[in-house]
Design an enzyme around this catalytic site. Sequence first.
Site, PDB file in Angstrom:
ATOM      1  N   GLU A 141      -9.603 -44.374  17.945  1.00 58.84           N
ATOM      2  CA  GLU A 141      -8.261 -44.021  17.479  1.00 58.84           C
ATOM      3  C   GLU A 141      -7.296 -43.899  18.674  1.00 58.84           C
ATOM      4  O   GLU A 141      -6.155 -44.350  18.606  1.00 58.84           O
ATOM      5  CB  GLU A 141      -8.327 -42.715  16.665  1.00 58.84           C
ATOM      6  CG  GLU A 141      -7.012 -42.152  16.181  1.00 58.84           C
ATOM      7  CD  GLU A 141      -6.207 -43.109  15.310  1.00 58.84           C
ATOM      8  OE1 GLU A 141      -6.723 -44.156  14.887  1.00 58.84           O
ATOM      9  OE2 GLU A 141      -5.027 -42.804  15.086  1.00 58.84           O
TER      10      GLU A 141
ATOM     11  N   TRP B 238       6.995 -34.049  -3.223  1.00 55.68           N
ATOM     12  CA  TRP B 238       5.875 -34.857  -2.716  1.00 55.68           C
ATOM     13  C   TRP B 238       4.662 -34.233  -3.382  1.00 55.68           C
ATOM     14  O   TRP B 238       4.192 -33.170  -2.983  1.00 55.68           O
ATOM     15  CB  TRP B 238       5.823 -34.715  -1.196  1.00 55.68           C
ATOM     16  CG  TRP B 238       4.714 -35.475  -0.561  1.00 55.68           C
ATOM     17  CD1 TRP B 238       3.506 -34.980  -0.174  1.00 55.68           C
ATOM     18  CD2 TRP B 238       4.709 -36.853  -0.215  1.00 55.68           C
ATOM     19  NE1 TRP B 238       2.764 -35.992   0.387  1.00 55.68           N
ATOM     20  CE2 TRP B 238       3.467 -37.137   0.381  1.00 55.68           C
ATOM     21  CE3 TRP B 238       5.638 -37.896  -0.350  1.00 55.68           C
ATOM     22  CZ2 TRP B 238       3.131 -38.401   0.841  1.00 55.68           C
ATOM     23  CZ3 TRP B 238       5.297 -39.152   0.107  1.00 55.68           C
ATOM     24  CH2 TRP B 238       4.068 -39.391   0.698  1.00 55.68           C
TER      25      TRP B 238
ATOM     26  N   LYS C 251       4.197 -49.903   8.240  1.00 57.69           N
ATOM     27  CA  LYS C 251       3.522 -48.657   7.888  1.00 57.69           C
ATOM     28  C   LYS C 251       2.472 -48.887   6.811  1.00 57.69           C
ATOM     29  O   LYS C 251       1.365 -48.411   6.899  1.00 57.69           O
ATOM     30  CB  LYS C 251       4.568 -47.640   7.411  1.00 57.69           C
ATOM     31  CG  LYS C 251       3.993 -46.279   7.047  1.00 57.69           C
ATOM     32  CD  LYS C 251       3.648 -45.500   8.278  1.00 57.69           C
ATOM     33  CE  LYS C 251       2.898 -44.231   7.979  1.00 57.69           C
ATOM     34  NZ  LYS C 251       2.084 -43.818   9.137  1.00 57.69           N
TER      35      LYS C 251
ATOM     36  N   CYS D  98       7.568 -30.961   0.536  1.00 58.68           N
ATOM     37  CA  CYS D  98       8.675 -31.216  -0.377  1.00 58.68           C
ATOM     38  C   CYS D  98       9.942 -30.749   0.314  1.00 58.68           C
ATOM     39  O   CYS D  98       9.882 -30.098   1.348  1.00 58.68           O
ATOM     40  CB  CYS D  98       8.539 -30.409  -1.665  1.00 58.68           C
ATOM     41  SG  CYS D  98       6.983 -30.646  -2.509  1.00 58.68           S
TER      42      CYS D  98
ATOM     43  N   GLU E 212      -1.041 -50.026  20.044  1.00 52.41           N
ATOM     44  CA  GLU E 212      -0.021 -50.364  19.035  1.00 52.41           C
ATOM     45  C   GLU E 212       1.379 -49.888  19.389  1.00 52.41           C
ATOM     46  O   GLU E 212       2.348 -50.499  18.967  1.00 52.41           O
ATOM     47  CB  GLU E 212      -0.434 -49.925  17.628  1.00 52.41           C
ATOM     48  CG  GLU E 212      -0.494 -48.447  17.379  1.00 52.41           C
ATOM     49  CD  GLU E 212      -0.957 -48.085  15.966  1.00 52.41           C
ATOM     50  OE1 GLU E 212      -0.907 -48.920  15.058  1.00 52.41           O
ATOM     51  OE2 GLU E 212      -1.369 -46.931  15.778  1.00 52.41           O
TER      52      GLU E 212
ATOM     53  N   ARG F 255      11.231 -35.932   2.989  1.00 50.19           N
ATOM     54  CA  ARG F 255      10.134 -34.977   2.818  1.00 50.19           C
ATOM     55  C   ARG F 255       9.350 -35.213   1.514  1.00 50.19           C
ATOM     56  O   ARG F 255       8.358 -34.542   1.263  1.00 50.19           O
ATOM     57  CB  ARG F 255      10.680 -33.547   2.804  1.00 50.19           C
ATOM     58  CG  ARG F 255      11.422 -33.165   4.058  1.00 50.19           C
ATOM     59  CD  ARG F 255      11.949 -31.753   3.968  1.00 50.19           C
ATOM     60  NE  ARG F 255      10.864 -30.807   3.808  1.00 50.19           N
ATOM     61  CZ  ARG F 255      10.129 -30.336   4.799  1.00 50.19           C
ATOM     62  NH1 ARG F 255      10.379 -30.708   6.030  1.00 50.19           N
ATOM     63  NH2 ARG F 255       9.169 -29.476   4.571  1.00 50.19           N
TER      64      ARG F 255
ATOM     65  N   ASN G  41       7.904 -25.259  -1.896  1.00 50.25           N
ATOM     66  CA  ASN G  41       7.256 -26.230  -1.010  1.00 50.25           C
ATOM     67  C   ASN G  41       6.024 -25.534  -0.436  1.00 50.25           C
ATOM     68  O   ASN G  41       6.157 -24.463   0.140  1.00 50.25           O
ATOM     69  CB  ASN G  41       8.252 -26.619   0.092  1.00 50.25           C
ATOM     70  CG  ASN G  41       7.612 -27.410   1.219  1.00 50.25           C
ATOM     71  OD1 ASN G  41       8.110 -27.411   2.331  1.00 50.25           O
ATOM     72  ND2 ASN G  41       6.531 -28.085   0.956  1.00 50.25           N
ATOM     73  N   GLY G  42       4.848 -26.131  -0.635  1.00 42.45           N
ATOM     74  CA  GLY G  42       3.627 -25.509  -0.114  1.00 42.45           C
ATOM     75  C   GLY G  42       2.534 -25.543  -1.162  1.00 42.45           C
ATOM     76  O   GLY G  42       2.590 -26.340  -2.105  1.00 42.45           O
TER      77      GLY G  42
ATOM     78  N   LYS H 178      -3.884 -46.198  19.319  1.00 46.34           N
ATOM     79  CA  LYS H 178      -2.536 -45.643  19.534  1.00 46.34           C
ATOM     80  C   LYS H 178      -1.888 -46.288  20.751  1.00 46.34           C
ATOM     81  O   LYS H 178      -0.739 -46.692  20.723  1.00 46.34           O
ATOM     82  CB  LYS H 178      -2.557 -44.125  19.761  1.00 46.34           C
ATOM     83  CG  LYS H 178      -2.894 -43.224  18.602  1.00 46.34           C
ATOM     84  CD  LYS H 178      -1.949 -43.277  17.455  1.00 46.34           C
ATOM     85  CE  LYS H 178      -2.356 -44.337  16.491  1.00 46.34           C
ATOM     86  NZ  LYS H 178      -2.588 -44.096  15.147  1.00 46.34           N
TER      87      LYS H 178
ATOM     88  N   HIS I 170     -23.456 -53.630  29.366  1.00 45.35           N
ATOM     89  CA  HIS I 170     -23.781 -54.894  28.708  1.00 45.35           C
ATOM     90  C   HIS I 170     -22.592 -55.852  28.686  1.00 45.35           C
ATOM     91  O   HIS I 170     -22.587 -56.798  27.906  1.00 45.35           O
ATOM     92  CB  HIS I 170     -24.273 -54.627  27.282  1.00 45.35           C
ATOM     93  CG  HIS I 170     -25.529 -53.805  27.252  1.00 45.35           C
ATOM     94  ND1 HIS I 170     -26.716 -54.234  27.794  1.00 45.35           N
ATOM     95  CD2 HIS I 170     -25.764 -52.556  26.791  1.00 45.35           C
ATOM     96  CE1 HIS I 170     -27.638 -53.296  27.657  1.00 45.35           C
ATOM     97  NE2 HIS I 170     -27.073 -52.256  27.047  1.00 45.35           N
TER      98      HIS I 170
HETATM   99  C1  G6P Z   1      -1.225 -50.175   8.558  1.00 43.80           C
HETATM  100  C2  G6P Z   1      -0.674 -49.118   9.500  1.00 43.80           C
HETATM  101  C3  G6P Z   1      -1.814 -48.304  10.121  1.00 43.80           C
HETATM  102  C4  G6P Z   1      -2.708 -47.735   9.029  1.00 43.80           C
HETATM  103  C5  G6P Z   1      -3.248 -48.841   8.123  1.00 43.80           C
HETATM  104  C6  G6P Z   1      -3.989 -48.284   6.924  1.00 43.80           C
HETATM  105  O1  G6P Z   1      -1.835 -51.178   9.296  1.00 43.80           O
HETATM  106  O2  G6P Z   1       0.115 -49.706  10.516  1.00 43.80           O
HETATM  107  O3  G6P Z   1      -1.282 -47.245  10.892  1.00 43.80           O
HETATM  108  O4  G6P Z   1      -3.752 -47.012   9.602  1.00 43.80           O
HETATM  109  O5  G6P Z   1      -2.165 -49.621   7.617  1.00 43.80           O
HETATM  110  O6  G6P Z   1      -3.098 -47.573   6.135  1.00 43.80           O
HETATM  111  P1  G6P Z   1      -3.519 -46.599   4.966  1.00 43.80           P
HETATM  112  O7  G6P Z   1      -2.229 -46.213   4.321  1.00 43.80           O
HETATM  113  O8  G6P Z   1      -4.401 -47.383   4.042  1.00 43.80           O
HETATM  114  O9  G6P Z   1      -4.241 -45.464   5.579  1.00 43.80           O
END
Ligand code: G6P
Length: 612
Positions: free
Chosen positions: A485, A79, A607, A2, A492, A32, A105-106, A489, A508
């Site tokens: 993962e 938040w 996002k 927050c 993307e 935040r 906040n916390g 990264k 294979h």
């Molecule tokens: C989008 C973002 C990814 C994320 C995915 C799932 O494609 O670009 O970075 O992992 O959505 O998002 P979520 O909010 O459901 O974890």
Amino acid sequence: MCGIIGVVSLPGKTPYRPGVVVFRGLKRLEYRGYDSAGVAAIYNGRLIVLKGKGKIDELERKIGLSSIEGLTVIGHTRWATHGAPSDINAHPHTDCSGSFAVVHNGIIQNYRELKEMLIERGHRFRSATDTEVIPHLVEELYKSTGDVYEAFRRAISMIDGSYAVILISTYEPGKIFFAKKDSPLIIGLGDGFNLLASDIPALLEYTRRIITVRDGWIGYVSPSNVFIEELGRGAIDWSRYIRVVEWSLEDATKSGYPHFMLKEIHEQPRALRETYYGLIDDPAVGEAVKLLLDADKIYVTAAGTSYHAGYYYSLLLAYMAGRISSPFIASEYEVYEKTSGEGDVLIVISQSGETMDSLKALRAFKERGVRVIAVSNVVDSAIPRESDVTIYTRAGPEIGVAATKTFTTQTLALSWLVVSYAEATGKLTRSEAEEYRKWLGSSGDLAARIIASNETYALKLSEWMAGRGNAYYLSRGIGVPVAMEGALKLKEIAYIHAESYPAGESKHGPIALVEPDYPVLFVIPQHRELEKLLLGNIQEMKARGAVIIGVAPEDTVLKDQLDYWFKIPSSHWILTPITHTPPLQLLAYHTAVRRGYDPDKPRNLAKTVTVE
Ligand code: G6P
């Protein structure tokens, strides 16, 4: 996470009225958290509070946050963690008599015990938040001490958890009291006024002289004075801690980091600690375990990074609890949906809680009578709202499109769930489960060490990486989702093609592409059996001239095989996603920057994807 802010001023000393200063500060801190907001002030000896659910501008139109009068004003943008976003749960929170107001906040870990104790003594609570215990506790302690600071001090020493907290009181109208542990807090020094805030951007319009409040500090500010002590150790000479900030406002929003992604990578230790504190007494974990114990079949679904966390959950459940589950990519739900029915459980993982693919999967399964457990970072978002139980991560808002801190906190929450489930089924004894939980509790500190010790190495390696066109990210067992993962990264944000698969598959097909200088990253968990299995996989790549980059423990038996080595302090394999992912995030980040791309805004990506 927050945002908090406070100002205490002599008349006419701040460039705008204190109410406006706080309002403008809240706008700067909106990144935040933004599900609710509020302000409180002491005016004519009385406490005034204006607050509500909604974005700051909306609330300004509805209730006029900035119109609040008074020279001592505090504010909060929320938040949600404990208690859904609502008018009542919005901060500031007050005591029964309307003499104390608090923003925080916390997370207060022991708020239940404190609340029970206070209710027994006649206090009436209005909200579902953990924060509300603070004003009531101070009110209670003020009865015996008759001194606001002393009551505040005692209250803080009774609180466990993480906090940046500020308090105002009608008994001491010219002061703002503060305390900090784990959550950020900064003092801004003015001429005839002083400020407190979660982050520098909220203060920069008024001063560049700041003090970063350290963990364990407690004190108060008045318009022309500051008092700080280290809890239990007496007053400190704060003038030694003043620093002058040179940043522009734009830099400051990122707290000095060039990109949100890098800032969020560095926020992982705190995000992990807060998520851990939140899990300790979260009743949702018990409810989720109950659903899992009764489940015929367990399905796990998500998209993108969250899918990798889900896949990790599924592997861990097999390893630790001997239970099979079906992980699937959310957009593929139609294949799986028809195999489900009443008595089954679906786990949906989504940091935003709004991803349409995941929401559609959830709805399709629900329709068939399946019970749903959500894991999300956003309280009261669509997926938690439609689920039977939600376990929340507490990573705070993530602004960089590429998920970082939300992945490590998701895997922390999911590991916690598996440990609790395995304990409930008898697969783990109480003391074994405790041992695992202890490891999970160390994840914040470990992440801090790993990030600090691998940052320069990632920067150096990115120089070579930036010139590559392809890479493989490999591992085995519980290391595979981490490799996946890492590859996501790199692809993307650095736009380098990266592929990930369980290392045994090389022979294979994929090994056909390997030629001298081909980068192959190996995620090597702290697990002797997996290390043994990986040895052959590394050697077959080396024999074709591949460059081997290992993310491996300090004591790995594979060290002679590695051309580059991200060293991980020795820990436990259950922490693999938390210990091994940050170096891969840093490598992708620095490679993207070297290639001239903005890692916060990768092309073609959003996002939160709220369309199918
Ligand atoms: C989008 C973002 C990814 C994320 C995915 C799932 O494609 O670009 O970075 O992992 O959505 O998002 P979520 O909010 O459901 O974890």
